[in-house]
Design an enzyme around this catalytic site. Structure first.
Site, PDB file in Angstrom:
ATOM      1  CG  HIS A 224      -4.068  14.175  27.964  1.00 53.55           C
ATOM      2  ND1 HIS A 224      -3.480  12.891  27.931  1.00 53.55           N
ATOM      3  CD2 HIS A 224      -2.993  14.932  28.192  1.00 53.55           C
ATOM      4  CE1 HIS A 224      -2.017  12.907  27.564  1.00 53.55           C
ATOM      5  NE2 HIS A 224      -1.897  14.312  27.956  1.00 53.55           N
TER       6      HIS A 224
ATOM      7  CE1 TYR B  89       0.313  10.462  31.487  1.00 54.07           C
ATOM      8  CE2 TYR B  89       0.320   9.217  29.583  1.00 54.07           C
ATOM      9  CZ  TYR B  89       0.317  10.399  30.157  1.00 54.07           C
ATOM     10  OH  TYR B  89      -0.164  11.489  29.581  1.00 54.07           O
TER      11      TYR B  89
ATOM     12  CG  ASP C  54      -5.773  10.525  26.883  1.00 53.65           C
ATOM     13  OD1 ASP C  54      -4.879  10.264  26.592  1.00 53.65           O
ATOM     14  OD2 ASP C  54      -6.593  11.581  27.718  1.00 53.65           O
TER      15      ASP C  54
ATOM     16  CG  HIS D 235       4.590  14.569  32.411  1.00 56.53           C
ATOM     17  ND1 HIS D 235       3.822  13.862  32.992  1.00 56.53           N
ATOM     18  CD2 HIS D 235       4.199  15.327  31.350  1.00 56.53           C
ATOM     19  CE1 HIS D 235       2.477  14.152  32.663  1.00 56.53           C
ATOM     20  NE2 HIS D 235       2.750  14.884  31.586  1.00 56.53           N
TER      21      HIS D 235
ATOM     22  CD  GLU E 146      -1.035  14.438  30.895  1.00 64.27           C
ATOM     23  OE1 GLU E 146      -1.174  15.842  30.772  1.00 64.27           O
ATOM     24  OE2 GLU E 146       0.038  13.831  30.598  1.00 64.27           O
TER      25      GLU E 146
ATOM     26  CG  HIS F 192       2.086  19.858  31.104  1.00 61.69           C
ATOM     27  ND1 HIS F 192       0.785  19.486  31.579  1.00 61.69           N
ATOM     28  CD2 HIS F 192       2.346  18.767  30.509  1.00 61.69           C
ATOM     29  CE1 HIS F 192       0.365  18.333  31.247  1.00 61.69           C
ATOM     30  NE2 HIS F 192       1.259  17.867  30.424  1.00 61.69           N
ATOM     31  CD  GLU F 193       4.891  17.831  27.891  1.00 62.97           C
ATOM     32  OE1 GLU F 193       5.488  16.515  27.918  1.00 62.97           O
ATOM     33  OE2 GLU F 193       3.819  17.637  27.244  1.00 62.97           O
TER      34      GLU F 193
END
Length: 344
Positions: free
Chosen positions: A264, A177, A259, A166, A186, A162-163
């Protein structure tokens, strides 16, 4: 953009608990992440610069140990050719970086995160009971968790995927974002994080759990994971952590200023669309369904401020160009319709 795997809305909730030990840990994590987010904005303003690596079919991984400090990158403890470490966190980080590299190379022909052989660096044992993991634009960073609500963040391979995804988004569409474009950002990371796990485990669509962060929640949490692509809103329901707020369809889209406009939270909608497409097609999700998503992300037509409907229409164009008017296109249009996003 600066992304952490545990969303700010979860940490916000924890920071307001009467249990001072838990609330202070969450507050420290939030304050840390806010500082890192500011640093990331400065890097973004300066620009990415031209890729300087050399494409290779082999990963170039280096693992560092922060030794519970918050200074990056920390002490170098493991290089690409080294034997396995005695530190399980180092080995898991090394393996997760490699699994991510392998999916992108073997399935999509991409040479590392920037498609130009970017070295993959990671730092483990970051901070004291730091309850998060993040991609800061240059490296992966893992906290050890608190062994109460969260375990070691190197445990779930999809968190690593996932990270790092990005970074792929950063070097391709570079989606803003905030709001729906941020939720797409995301969602891209959740989709490919899940595909990286499925590819590494050799799982088809019916064997996959479609969870993000399974194995991360601590022994005192009632829940399976951080998010569910199969059933958004059901990943956890806990007296301390709260309830998973993700919607599965546009009927329950969450309008919020928190957020970054719910990036998210509302990512559950495109996540669910991908799950519906992949399971309708069957087989290996990284093949047809994943190829449509990858080609749309990297094709140069996706605007930075794209909304869900913009992305949906581009996926339809991608599917039609690659697969014609067959089962792929029909399943894709059906999936977007089921989550309430127009694709025509």
């Amino acid at each position: 953009m600066f992304c952490t795997i545990v969303p700010p809305h979860v940490l916000d909730h924890l920071s307001q608990l009467e249990d001072t030990d838990r609330s202070e840990r969450a507050l420290r994590t939030l304050e840390h992440d806010a500082l890192q987010r500011t640093r990331r904005r400065i890097i973004t303003v300066r620009g990415l610069g031209a890729p300087t690596g050399t494409p290779s079919d082999k990963p170039n991984r280096t693992i560092y140990d922060a030794r519970h400090l918050e200074t990056l990158p920390g002490k170098k403890v493991h290089a690409e050719a080294d034997k396995p470490s005695k530190d399980a966190s180092v080995n898991r980080a090394h393996a997760g970086l490699g699994a991510t590299f392998e999916l992108y190379l073997k399935v999509y022909g991409r040479h590392s995160i920037d498609d130009s052989g970017l070295p993959l660096d990671a730092t483990v044992h970051y901070g004291v009971k730091y309850d998060n993991a993040f991609w800061d634009g240059q490296r992966m960073v893992f906290g050890d968790g608190d062994n109460d609500l969260f375990l070691d963040f190197t445990i779930p391979i999809d968190v690593i995927g996932h990270e790092l995804t990005h970074g792929v988004t950063q070097h391709t569409a570079n989606l803003d974002y905030f709001g729906q474009s941020g939720a797409l950002n995301e969602s891209m990371s959740d989709v490919f994080g899940s595909l990286i796990k499925q590819y590494a485990l050799g799982q088809n669509t019916s064997q996959a759990d479609w969870l993000i962060g399974a194995g991360l929640l601590g022994p005192n949490v009632t829940g399976e994971a951080l998010r569910s692509m199969k059933a958004p809103g059901t990943a956890y329901d806990d007296d301390v952590l709260g309830k998973d707020p993700q919607p599965a369809t546009m009927d329950h889209y969450v309008k919020t200023s928190r957020d970054n406009g719910g990036v998210h939270i509302n990512s559950g909608i495109p996540n669910h669309a991908f799950y519906l497409l992949a399971t309708d097609l069957g087989g290996n999700a990284w093949e047809r369904a994943g190829q449509i998503w990858y080609d749309t992300l990297t094709g140069g037509q996706l605007d930075k401020d794209a909304q869900f409907a913009d992305f949906a229409r581009l996926t339809v164009a991608t599917a039609r160009s690659k697969y014609g008017e067959g089962a792929e296109l029909q399943a894709l249009q059906k999936a977007w319709s089921q989550v309430g996003v127009p694709s025509n």
